[in-house]
Design a protein around this motif. Structure first.
Motif, short mmCIF file in Angstrom:
data_model
loop_
_atom_site.label_atom_id
_atom_site.label_comp_id
_atom_site.label_asym_id
_atom_site.label_seq_id
_atom_site.Cartn_x
_atom_site.Cartn_y
_atom_site.Cartn_z
N LEU A 168 0.76 -1.19 0.05
CA LEU A 168 -0.07 0.04 0.07
C LEU A 168 0.89 1.06 -0.06
CD1 LEU A 168 -2.82 1.18 0.15
CD2 LEU A 168 -2.56 1.08 2.65
N ASP A 169 1.82 1.29 0.72
CA ASP A 169 2.81 2.43 0.77
C ASP A 169 3.69 2.61 -0.56
OD1 ASP A 169 2.07 2.85 3.45
OD2 ASP A 169 3.99 2.03 4.33
N LYS A 170 3.76 1.54 -1.17
CA LYS A 170 4.35 1.55 -2.30
C LYS A 170 3.38 2.14 -3.57
CE LYS A 170 6.75 -1.36 -5.84
NZ LYS A 170 7.27 -2.51 -6.11
N VAL A 171 2.17 1.77 -3.50
CA VAL A 171 1.09 2.32 -4.08
C VAL A 171 1.11 3.87 -4.23
CG1 VAL A 171 -1.18 2.10 -5.08
CG2 VAL A 171 0.31 0.28 -4.89
N LEU A 172 0.97 4.16 -2.62
CA LEU A 172 0.55 5.57 -2.52
C LEU A 172 1.68 6.72 -2.69
CD1 LEU A 172 -1.12 5.08 1.08
CD2 LEU A 172 -2.13 5.82 -0.91
N ALA A 173 2.82 5.81 -2.88
CA ALA A 173 4.12 6.74 -3.37
C ALA A 173 4.18 6.86 -4.96
CB ALA A 173 5.44 6.36 -2.68
N ASP A 174 3.52 6.00 -5.62
CA ASP A 174 3.50 6.11 -7.06
C ASP A 174 2.39 6.67 -7.79
OD1 ASP A 174 3.50 5.39 -9.96
OD2 ASP A 174 4.27 3.37 -9.43
N LYS A 175 2.28 8.08 -8.02
CA LYS A 175 1.17 8.68 -8.59
C LYS A 175 0.49 7.97 -9.76
CE LYS A 175 -0.53 13.37 -9.62
NZ LYS A 175 -0.21 14.84 -9.52
N ALA A 176 1.47 7.49 -10.87
CA ALA A 176 0.76 6.97 -11.98
C ALA A 176 -0.11 5.81 -11.58
CB ALA A 176 1.86 6.81 -13.05
N THR A 177 0.40 4.88 -10.77
CA THR A 177 -0.02 3.42 -10.28
C THR A 177 -1.39 3.80 -9.69
OG1 THR A 177 1.67 2.35 -10.72
CG2 THR A 177 0.08 1.40 -9.24
N LEU A 178 -0.95 5.04 -8.64
CA LEU A 178 -2.18 5.11 -7.66
C LEU A 178 -3.51 5.60 -8.56
CD1 LEU A 178 -3.44 5.23 -4.69
CD2 LEU A 178 -2.28 7.47 -4.80
N THR A 179 -3.06 6.60 -9.49
CA THR A 179 -4.33 7.09 -10.30
C THR A 179 -5.16 6.08 -11.20
OG1 THR A 179 -3.12 9.39 -10.38
CG2 THR A 179 -4.69 8.95 -12.19
N LYS A 180 -4.28 5.27 -11.66
CA LYS A 180 -4.70 4.29 -12.53
C LYS A 180 -5.84 3.23 -11.57
CE LYS A 180 -3.37 0.22 -15.35
NZ LYS A 180 -3.87 0.54 -16.64
N ILE A 181 -5.33 3.04 -10.51
CA ILE A 181 -6.22 2.35 -9.49
C ILE A 181 -7.64 3.12 -8.98
CG2 ILE A 181 -6.43 1.11 -7.22
CD1 ILE A 181 -3.36 0.38 -7.49
N LEU A 182 -7.33 4.20 -8.65
CA LEU A 182 -8.36 5.07 -8.36
C LEU A 182 -9.62 5.45 -9.36
CD1 LEU A 182 -6.64 7.59 -5.94
CD2 LEU A 182 -8.18 5.51 -5.41
N THR A 183 -8.86 5.61 -10.50
CA THR A 183 -9.68 5.79 -11.76
C THR A 183 -10.40 4.49 -12.41
OG1 THR A 183 -7.89 5.67 -13.26
CG2 THR A 183 -8.72 8.05 -12.41
N TYR A 184 -10.00 3.41 -11.72
CA TYR A 184 -10.88 2.13 -12.10
C TYR A 184 -12.04 2.06 -11.12
CZ TYR A 184 -11.29 -2.73 -12.99
OH TYR A 184 -11.93 -3.89 -13.32
N HIS A 185 -12.01 2.72 -10.27
CA HIS A 185 -13.05 2.98 -9.42
C HIS A 185 -14.04 3.96 -9.48
CE1 HIS A 185 -10.28 0.62 -6.71
NE2 HIS A 185 -11.24 0.40 -6.07
N VAL A 186 -14.27 4.48 -10.74
CA VAL A 186 -15.21 5.57 -11.08
C VAL A 186 -15.53 5.38 -12.46
CG1 VAL A 186 -15.33 8.28 -11.75
CG2 VAL A 186 -13.46 7.17 -10.01
N VAL A 187 -16.96 5.35 -12.71
CA VAL A 187 -17.71 5.21 -13.88
C VAL A 187 -18.22 6.53 -14.16
CG1 VAL A 187 -19.63 4.13 -14.91
CG2 VAL A 187 -18.29 2.65 -13.25
#
Length: 194
Positions: A114-133
Motif C-alpha cells: 500500500l505504501d508503495k502504491v501511495l508513493a507512485d502517482k501513476a499507479t495510484l491514479t490508475k487504480i483510483l480511476t478504475y473505481h469511477v464510472v
C-alpha cells in the motif's frame, strides 16, 4: 401525593411525546433502504451518522470528494485521492459513480504494498480511476452490469438476493449514496485494474 399535579405531569409528558413523534414524522431524512428501492441500501448504511456533514443529507449537499472526506470510514481513500491529485477532477465531474473502498478494504493490502502504491502517482491514479464510472449507476443497474471506468477498463456487477458484488470480489456494503455530483457505492475490497 397530589393527584392533580400527577395528572398534569403525565399529560405534559404524553403531549411532549406526541409532539416529538409528529415532528419526527414530518422531518425529511435519508436512511438505509426500507425495501422500496429508493435511497441507500446495505448493512453498513446503519453506521452512517444521522446528521451533520457525514450523514446522507450532508453528503447530498457536497461534491463526491468533499462528501467522502466527511465520512471517517473513507479516510484512506481520501488520502489516496489527494496524493493522486484527483480531488478537483472528482468534485468537478458530473453524473459519475464512485465505487469507494473503505479503510478496511485498504487494510487488506499489505502495508508495504500500500505504501508503495501511495508513493507512485501513476499507479495510484490508475487504480483510483478504475473505481469511477462516467455515468450514474444505481441499485437497479447492479444486478447484471458491465461499466466502463475512467481508467479504461470494465467493472462488472452482480446480485445474489440483497448482496451486490463488483468484479465478483468486492461487496457493496452501503450503496446508492447521493452526493451533489455522484452516486457512491461503498465497497469492502479495493478493485485492481487488469
Amino acid at each position: 401525593m397530589n393527584t392533580t399535579l400527577t395528572r398534569r405531569r403525565v399529560s405534559a409528558a404524553l403531549a411532549a411525546g406526541a409532539l416529538a413523534v409528529s415532528l419526527g414524522a414530518l422531518a425529511p431524512h435519508a436512511s438505509a433502504d426500507d425495501g422500496d428501492g429508493d435511497g441507500p441500501f446495505g448493512p453498513a448504511c446503519a453506521s452512517v451518522p444521522k446528521e451533520g456533514a457525514g450523514s446522507f443529507d450532508g453528503m447530498a449537499q457536497d461534491p463526491v470528494a468533499t462528501a467522502a472526506a466527511n465520512n471517517p470510514a473513507l479516510s484512506t481513500l481520501v488520502t489516496a485521492v489527494k496524493k493522486a491529485g484527483l480531488v478537483d477532477t472528482l468534485n468537478n465531474a458530473e453524473d459519475i459513480t464512485v465505487f469507494a473502498p473503505t479503510n478496511d478494504a485498504f487494510a487488506k493490502i499489505p502495508k508495504q504494498d500500500l505504501d508503495k502504491v501511495l508513493a507512485d502517482k501513476a499507479t495510484l491514479t490508475k487504480i483510483l480511476t478504475y473505481h469511477v464510472v462516467d455515468q450514474p449507476v444505481h441499485k437497479a443497474d447492479l444486478s447484471d452490469g458491465a461499466f466502463k471506468t475512467l481508467e479504461g477498463g470494465t467493472l462488472t456487477t452482480s446480485a445474489s438476493g440483497e448482496t451486490y458484488k463488483v468484479n465478483g470480489t468486492a461487496t457493496i456494503v452501503c450503496g446508492d449514496i447521493s452526493t451533489s455530483n455522484a452516486t457512491v457505492h461503498i465497497i469492502d475490497t479495493v478493485l485492481m485494474p487488469k
